[in-house]
Design a protein around this motif. Structure first.
Motif, PDB file in Angstrom:
ATOM      1  N   TYR A  21      51.622  53.284  -1.144  1.00 12.58           N
ATOM      2  CA  TYR A  21      50.704  54.139  -1.897  1.00 12.58           C
ATOM      3  C   TYR A  21      49.728  54.817  -0.938  1.00 12.58           C
ATOM      4  O   TYR A  21      49.471  54.299   0.148  1.00 12.58           O
ATOM      5  N   LYS A  22      49.197  55.964  -1.360  1.00 14.31           N
ATOM      6  CA  LYS A  22      48.196  56.695  -0.581  1.00 14.31           C
ATOM      7  C   LYS A  22      46.945  56.864  -1.437  1.00 14.31           C
ATOM      8  O   LYS A  22      47.041  57.211  -2.605  1.00 14.31           O
ATOM      9  N   TYR A  23      45.800  56.618  -0.836  1.00 15.15           N
ATOM     10  CA  TYR A  23      44.516  56.815  -1.501  1.00 15.15           C
ATOM     11  C   TYR A  23      43.676  57.775  -0.670  1.00 15.15           C
ATOM     12  O   TYR A  23      43.670  57.687   0.558  1.00 15.15           O
ATOM     13  N   GLY A  24      42.931  58.632  -1.342  1.00 15.63           N
ATOM     14  CA  GLY A  24      42.050  59.543  -0.639  1.00 15.63           C
ATOM     15  C   GLY A  24      42.733  60.851  -0.318  1.00 15.63           C
ATOM     16  O   GLY A  24      43.861  61.112  -0.714  1.00 15.63           O
ATOM     17  N   VAL A  25      42.030  61.661   0.437  1.00 17.14           N
ATOM     18  CA  VAL A  25      42.507  62.992   0.802  1.00 17.14           C
ATOM     19  C   VAL A  25      43.584  62.878   1.878  1.00 17.14           C
ATOM     20  O   VAL A  25      43.406  62.158   2.860  1.00 17.14           O
ATOM     21  N   ASN A  43      38.241  59.910  14.256  1.00 16.68           N
ATOM     22  CA  ASN A  43      39.543  60.567  14.364  1.00 16.68           C
ATOM     23  C   ASN A  43      40.670  59.620  14.764  1.00 16.68           C
ATOM     24  O   ASN A  43      41.787  60.055  15.003  1.00 16.68           O
ATOM     25  N   THR A  44      40.354  58.337  14.845  1.00 13.40           N
ATOM     26  CA  THR A  44      41.355  57.324  15.169  1.00 13.40           C
ATOM     27  C   THR A  44      42.176  56.994  13.928  1.00 13.40           C
ATOM     28  O   THR A  44      41.653  56.956  12.824  1.00 13.40           O
ATOM     29  N   LEU A  45      43.469  56.756  14.124  1.00 17.36           N
ATOM     30  CA  LEU A  45      44.271  56.150  13.062  1.00 17.36           C
ATOM     31  C   LEU A  45      44.140  54.652  13.279  1.00 17.36           C
ATOM     32  O   LEU A  45      44.685  54.099  14.231  1.00 17.36           O
ATOM     33  N   ASP A  46      43.362  54.010  12.436  1.00 18.94           N
ATOM     34  CA  ASP A  46      43.105  52.578  12.568  1.00 18.94           C
ATOM     35  C   ASP A  46      44.100  51.810  11.708  1.00 18.94           C
ATOM     36  O   ASP A  46      44.584  52.324  10.703  1.00 18.94           O
ATOM     37  N   TRP A  47      44.420  50.605  12.104  1.00 13.85           N
ATOM     38  CA  TRP A  47      45.286  49.753  11.278  1.00 13.85           C
ATOM     39  C   TRP A  47      44.624  48.396  11.150  1.00 13.85           C
ATOM     40  O   TRP A  47      43.951  47.920  12.049  1.00 13.85           O
ATOM     41  N   ALA A  64      36.856  54.738  11.327  1.00 13.84           N
ATOM     42  CA  ALA A  64      37.990  55.653  11.209  1.00 13.84           C
ATOM     43  C   ALA A  64      38.090  56.186   9.783  1.00 13.84           C
ATOM     44  O   ALA A  64      37.799  55.474   8.824  1.00 13.84           O
ATOM     45  N   ARG A  65      38.527  57.429   9.672  1.00 17.09           N
ATOM     46  CA  ARG A  65      38.696  58.020   8.344  1.00 17.09           C
ATOM     47  C   ARG A  65      40.067  57.721   7.744  1.00 17.09           C
ATOM     48  O   ARG A  65      40.236  57.777   6.532  1.00 17.09           O
ATOM     49  N   VAL A  66      41.045  57.418   8.598  1.00 19.29           N
ATOM     50  CA  VAL A  66      42.399  57.128   8.120  1.00 19.29           C
ATOM     51  C   VAL A  66      42.778  55.725   8.563  1.00 19.29           C
ATOM     52  O   VAL A  66      42.680  55.387   9.742  1.00 19.29           O
ATOM     53  N   LEU A  67      43.214  54.915   7.587  1.00 26.98           N
ATOM     54  CA  LEU A  67      43.547  53.519   7.858  1.00 26.98           C
ATOM     55  C   LEU A  67      44.937  53.183   7.349  1.00 26.98           C
ATOM     56  O   LEU A  67      45.308  53.575   6.231  1.00 26.98           O
ATOM     57  N   LEU A  68      45.683  52.439   8.146  1.00 27.13           N
ATOM     58  CA  LEU A  68      46.944  51.842   7.712  1.00 27.13           C
ATOM     59  C   LEU A  68      46.626  50.416   7.297  1.00 27.13           C
ATOM     60  O   LEU A  68      46.068  49.654   8.094  1.00 27.13           O
ATOM     61  N   THR A  85      40.774  57.684   3.960  1.00 24.35           N
ATOM     62  CA  THR A  85      42.126  57.763   3.430  1.00 24.35           C
ATOM     63  C   THR A  85      42.830  56.468   3.785  1.00 24.35           C
ATOM     64  O   THR A  85      42.811  56.056   4.948  1.00 24.35           O
ATOM     65  N   LEU A  86      43.431  55.828   2.792  1.00 22.09           N
ATOM     66  CA  LEU A  86      44.194  54.607   3.038  1.00 22.09           C
ATOM     67  C   LEU A  86      45.670  54.896   2.833  1.00 22.09           C
ATOM     68  O   LEU A  86      46.057  55.475   1.816  1.00 22.09           O
ATOM     69  N   LEU A  87      46.461  54.489   3.790  1.00 25.36           N
ATOM     70  CA  LEU A  87      47.906  54.484   3.633  1.00 25.36           C
ATOM     71  C   LEU A  87      48.295  53.019   3.500  1.00 25.36           C
ATOM     72  O   LEU A  87      48.210  52.256   4.468  1.00 25.36           O
ATOM     73  N   VAL A  88      48.645  52.620   2.301  1.00 22.36           N
ATOM     74  CA  VAL A  88      49.071  51.246   2.060  1.00 22.36           C
ATOM     75  C   VAL A  88      50.558  51.181   2.396  1.00 22.36           C
ATOM     76  O   VAL A  88      51.363  51.924   1.828  1.00 22.36           O
ATOM     77  N   VAL A  89      50.896  50.313   3.337  1.00 24.14           N
ATOM     78  CA  VAL A  89      52.268  50.232   3.826  1.00 24.14           C
ATOM     79  C   VAL A  89      52.776  48.794   3.755  1.00 24.14           C
ATOM     80  O   VAL A  89      51.998  47.846   3.670  1.00 24.14           O
ATOM     81  N   THR A  90      54.087  48.664   3.809  1.00 22.92           N
ATOM     82  CA  THR A  90      54.683  47.331   3.735  1.00 22.92           C
ATOM     83  C   THR A  90      54.360  46.501   4.965  1.00 22.92           C
ATOM     84  O   THR A  90      54.217  45.281   4.861  1.00 22.92           O
ATOM     85  N   ASP A  91      54.230  47.139   6.124  1.00 20.47           N
ATOM     86  CA  ASP A  91      53.922  46.421   7.356  1.00 20.47           C
ATOM     87  C   ASP A  91      53.112  47.324   8.288  1.00 20.47           C
ATOM     88  O   ASP A  91      53.688  48.176   8.974  1.00 20.47           O
ATOM     89  N   PRO A  92      51.789  47.177   8.313  1.00 18.30           N
ATOM     90  CA  PRO A  92      50.958  48.035   9.163  1.00 18.30           C
ATOM     91  C   PRO A  92      51.315  47.968  10.651  1.00 18.30           C
ATOM     92  O   PRO A  92      51.226  48.966  11.356  1.00 18.30           O
TER      93      PRO A  92
END
Length: 124
Positions: A21-25, A43-47, A64-68, A85-92
């Motif tokens: 699922y994706k949350y946020g912009v 500007n980091t893609l944080d996990w 960070a604005r974008v998180l895995l 923005t959250l990217l919910v993933v099966t395995d970050p």
């Protein structure tokens, strides 16, 4: 690790098989680096490691604005207000590895060192 500007849509495409699922912009969002926890910026893609007991707190405190994240992190009103923005993933862990290899690792073509001694019967 090289530093480039990557559109979130490109990142989503690379990990499309892992996204739950994706949350946020997600439109017009760019990241330009991957970093260890001590060097994260907006500007980091944080996990977030899903095995951490305080994964929710880590996600909320990240600059960070974008998180895995795994499905143990909830998108809160505070995160929305922060513009995250959250990217919910099966395995970050797998997702960040795929992204790193796709965009942030300099892949050099394999070569044979000029001083290498090659058996004349070898097939290259």
């Amino acid at each position: 690790m090289k530093r480039i500007k990557v559109d979130l849509k490109e990142i989503e495409w690379v990990i499309k098989d892992l996204i739950i699922y994706k949350y946020g912009v997600t439109d017009h969002v760019f990241i330009d680096n991957l970093a260890d926890a001590e060097h994260v910026n907006e500007n980091t893609l944080d996990w977030i490691n899903p095995r951490k007991e305080n994964a929710q707190n880590i996600a909320e405190a990240s600059v960070a604005r974008v998180l895995l994240v795994g499905n143990n992190v909830v998108y809160t009103d505070e995160m929305r207000k922060q513009g995250k923005t959250l990217l919910v993933v099966t395995d970050p862990y797998v997702a960040i590895a795929k992204i790193g290899n796709s965009f942030f690792v300099k892949n050099e073509a394999p070569t044979i060192h000029p001083t290498a001694i090659i058996n004349p019967k070898a097939q290259i």
